[in-house]
Scaffold this active site. Structure first.
Site, PDB file in Angstrom:
ATOM      1  CG  ASP A   1      -2.175  -1.136   1.300  1.00 54.48           C
ATOM      2  OD1 ASP A   1      -2.119  -1.432  -0.034  1.00 54.48           O
ATOM      3  OD2 ASP A   1      -2.062  -2.139   2.240  1.00 54.48           O
TER       4      ASP A   1
ATOM      5  CE  LYS B   1       3.440  -2.755  -4.316  1.00 59.98           C
ATOM      6  NZ  LYS B   1       3.099  -1.938  -3.029  1.00 59.98           N
TER       7      LYS B   1
ATOM      8  CE  LYS C   1       1.943   9.900  -7.603  1.00 62.65           C
ATOM      9  NZ  LYS C   1       0.551  11.341  -8.238  1.00 62.65           N
TER      10      LYS C   1
ATOM     11  CB  THR D   1      -6.471 -10.580   1.232  1.00 64.66           C
ATOM     12  OG1 THR D   1      -5.670 -11.826   1.078  1.00 64.66           O
ATOM     13  CG2 THR D   1      -5.412  -9.733   1.516  1.00 64.66           C
TER      14      THR D   1
ATOM     15  NE  ARG E   1       6.388 -31.135  -5.644  1.00 60.92           N
ATOM     16  CZ  ARG E   1       7.391 -32.131  -4.317  1.00 60.92           C
ATOM     17  NH1 ARG E   1       8.217 -32.450  -5.570  1.00 60.92           N
ATOM     18  NH2 ARG E   1       7.463 -32.071  -3.088  1.00 60.92           N
TER      19      ARG E   1
ATOM     20  CD  GLN F   1       0.429  -9.244  -2.012  1.00 58.65           C
ATOM     21  OE1 GLN F   1       1.539 -10.136  -2.974  1.00 58.65           O
ATOM     22  NE2 GLN F   1      -0.296  -8.606  -2.556  1.00 58.65           N
TER      23      GLN F   1
ATOM     24  CB  THR G   1     -10.169  -6.226   3.313  1.00 59.11           C
ATOM     25  OG1 THR G   1      -8.789  -4.996   3.531  1.00 59.11           O
ATOM     26  CG2 THR G   1      -9.180  -7.481   2.480  1.00 59.11           C
ATOM     27  N   GLY G   2     -10.852  -3.067   2.612  1.00 57.65           N
ATOM     28  CA  GLY G   2     -11.498  -2.073   3.706  1.00 57.65           C
ATOM     29  C   GLY G   2     -11.110  -1.847   4.796  1.00 57.65           C
ATOM     30  NE  ARG G   3      -7.586  -6.517   6.341  1.00 62.65           N
ATOM     31  CZ  ARG G   3      -6.465  -7.698   6.510  1.00 62.65           C
ATOM     32  NH1 ARG G   3      -6.339  -8.164   7.599  1.00 62.65           N
ATOM     33  NH2 ARG G   3      -5.897  -7.521   5.536  1.00 62.65           N
TER      34      ARG G   3
ATOM     35  N   GLY H   1      -0.005  14.005  -4.222  1.00 63.81           N
ATOM     36  CA  GLY H   1      -1.211  13.524  -4.477  1.00 63.81           C
ATOM     37  C   GLY H   1      -1.365  12.954  -5.650  1.00 63.81           C
TER      38      GLY H   1
HETATM   39  P1  IMP Z   1      -2.171 -12.559   2.225  1.00 62.97           P
HETATM   40  O1  IMP Z   1      -1.095 -12.754   1.637  1.00 62.97           O
HETATM   41  O2  IMP Z   1      -3.793 -12.417   1.814  1.00 62.97           O
HETATM   42  O3  IMP Z   1      -2.275 -14.007   2.264  1.00 62.97           O
HETATM   43  O4  IMP Z   1      -2.020 -12.278   3.451  1.00 62.97           O
HETATM   44  C1  IMP Z   1      -0.837 -12.388   4.352  1.00 62.97           C
HETATM   45  C2  IMP Z   1      -0.581 -10.880   4.886  1.00 62.97           C
HETATM   46  O5  IMP Z   1      -0.135 -10.291   3.878  1.00 62.97           O
HETATM   47  C3  IMP Z   1      -1.411  -9.999   5.600  1.00 62.97           C
HETATM   48  O6  IMP Z   1      -1.120  -8.981   6.065  1.00 62.97           O
HETATM   49  C4  IMP Z   1      -2.557  -8.960   4.578  1.00 62.97           C
HETATM   50  O7  IMP Z   1      -2.948  -8.140   4.754  1.00 62.97           O
HETATM   51  C5  IMP Z   1      -0.770  -8.640   3.788  1.00 62.97           C
HETATM   52  N1  IMP Z   1      -1.284  -8.380   2.533  1.00 62.97           N
HETATM   53  C6  IMP Z   1      -1.455  -8.835   1.288  1.00 62.97           C
HETATM   54  N2  IMP Z   1      -1.618  -8.065   0.210  1.00 62.97           N
HETATM   55  C7  IMP Z   1      -1.548  -6.591   0.612  1.00 62.97           C
HETATM   56  C8  IMP Z   1      -1.604  -6.185  -0.362  1.00 62.97           C
HETATM   57  O8  IMP Z   1      -2.023  -5.601  -1.278  1.00 62.97           O
HETATM   58  N3  IMP Z   1      -1.104  -4.905   0.335  1.00 62.97           N
HETATM   59  C9  IMP Z   1      -0.789  -5.076   1.904  1.00 62.97           C
HETATM   60  N4  IMP Z   1      -0.926  -5.603   2.266  1.00 62.97           N
HETATM   61  C10 IMP Z   1      -0.652  -6.880   1.875  1.00 62.97           C
END
Ligand code: IMP
Length: 426
Positions: A13, A16, A18, A128, A142, A224, A301-303, A415
């Site tokens: 987050d 990236k 942009k 997620t 495998r 990620q 996820t809106g978290r 921005g």
């Molecule tokens: P997973 O990738 O869904 O297995 O999640 C594993 C960890 O990676 C968790 O803490 C997620 O919140 C984090 N995560 C996965 N994808 C992202 C992303 O695109 N941005 C930020 N955190 C992520």
């Protein structure tokens, strides 16, 4: 034209999308090499916002071939919905190439992801729940099923039966759930998804190398980030792939000699979703300010994201582990209203000053950040177009980061818009 990698240097987050989009403009190909629809980036083009999970950012340009490489895990339902969304907004997706070697995510992977998280209780990873971990686990065991298996229904069915022999026992005996019906999945994947996916399935290794041999610009887009890397991140609170720049090699089928520009995307502060250590995390009103002003809620996820001060120890590690050649700072404008800004320059561990990330994670959990406090700029920089127009304090903040990280800053985001950035490159 060099092969370039864009990689997040924190916990994802970083914004990236942009800069990937900006760099992509000069390229002919943009390749995703790991992860799946756990990623989520927002691109703002002419005031219009596009949220992408699987499709490489370059899809918005007519001259770019977007590639989903072999290292990606693909939920066809999500991919097709994304293609439909883009098409309905006038974006041509016909050039999208999907690796035949990419592994498929099935509904049972998502079910297992959620069940496993529940099973972990207080020790949950905060995934997620998109089925990413279980799909990569099947790949390593495998018993995974690849995109190319869809092209041979007999093979597909045989592999599905093999995978389900194990999965259905786990669902029934460990989680007390009903078995998965192979016929239902086969119908969905072969009859519903395959006809629409087929035009995109390709030999992406061949495609990428043809591009490189022709001197085309190829951009590898990391999803990620460094500290979510399965090997180098804060394990087990990581994703199940290798977002670090080296992940390009297995994830796209390209050797290291091709890669000569590696851009680390670094937010002007730090955020994290899910569980795990976070030395500079803030639990005060500055943390709330960063959430509010930075809109720090997951794209997918809106978290609500955890927020903290910039951590130069993490950044130094990211420089090393990715061989970064340059840094792009994002969201500098989010700090606009703060009286002072802090930068973590080292960690204190029982009186010892650590400049570099401790390899022992118990130490990371026990450290106290050592901060340098700098004056804030208390000015709106979102309209600034040239470096020399930045307030002196903002310029000082960036110079301090550069010195602490030990890697040049070449771009700075001020921005969300496509044009809201400053070029610092010499
Ligand atoms: P997973 O990738 O869904 O297995 O999640 C594993 C960890 O990676 C968790 O803490 C997620 O919140 C984090 N995560 C996965 N994808 C992202 C992303 O695109 N941005 C930020 N955190 C992520």
């Amino acid at each position: 034209m060099p092969a370039t990698v864009v990689v997040g240097t924190q916990w994802g987050d970083e914004g990236k999308g942009k800069f990937t989009d900006l760099v992509a403009k000069e390229m002919q190909m943009v390749v995703r090499y790991q992860g799946g629809h756990n990623a989520g980036h927002t691109l703002v083009v002419d005031g219009e916002s596009f949220k992408l999970q699987l499709t490489p950012s370059g899809v918005l340009y007519d001259h770019i071939v977007p590639v989903i490489g072999n290292g990606v895990v693909v939920d066809p339902k999500v991919l097709l919905a994304e293609i439909d969304m883009l098409n309905s907004r006038g974006i041509d997706t016909s050039r999208l190439a999907l690796s035949g070697n990419a592994h498929l995510i099935f509904p049972y992977h998502q079910q297992l992801d959620a069940l496993h998280e529940r099973h972990l209780g207080a020790g949950k990873l905060g995934t997620t729940k998109r089925g990413i971990g279980p799909t990569y686990a099947d790949k390593a065991m495998r018993v995974g099923i690849r995109v190319q298996d869809l092209l041979d229904p007999k093979i597909f069915r045989a592999k599905l039966d093999t995978a389900l022999r194990h999965t259905n026992v786990v669902l029934a005996k460990v989680y007390n759930r009903l078995p998965v019906d192979a016929d239902e999945i086969a119908a969905q994947y072969l009859d519903e998804y395959l006809p629409r996916l087929q035009p995109h399935i390709n030999d992406t290794v061949g495609l990428i190398h043809e591009g490189l041999e022709a001197g085309q610009g190829v951009l590898f887009e990391g999803a990620q980030a460094t500290f979510l890397d399965l090997d180098h991140g804060t394990y087990p609170f990581v994703t199940s792939s290798n977002p670090t720049a080296g992940g390009v090699c297995p994830g796209a089928g390209v050797g290291p000699k091709h890669i000569d520009r590696i851009i680390g995307i670094t937010k002007a502060y730090v955020t994290r979703v899910g569980s795990g250590p976070f030395p500079t995390e803030l639990f005060d009103e500055v943390g709330d300010y960063l959430v509010d002003v930075g809109h720090e809620y997951g794209t997918n996820t809106g978290r609500k994201r955890r927020c903290g001060w910039f951590d130069a120890v993490m950044a130094r590690f990211a420089v090393r582990v990715n061989s970064l050649t340059e840094i792009a700072i994002t969201k500098l404008d989010v700090l606009d209203q703060l009286e002072t800004v802090k930068v973590c320059v080292g960690y204190d561990h029982n009186g010892e000053h650590l400049k570099h990330l401790p390899y022992h994670q118990s130490v990371l959990h026990a450290v106290t950040p050592i901060y340098e406090e700098l004056p804030g700029w208390k000015a709106d920089i979102s309209g600034v177009e040239e470096r020399h127009d930045l307030p002196r304090e903002a310029e000082n903040y960036l110079a301090f980061l550069e010195e602490q990280i030990g890697c040049p800053i070449h771009m700075v985001g001020v921005g969300p818009g496509r044009r809201q950035f400053l070029h610092f490159a010499a």
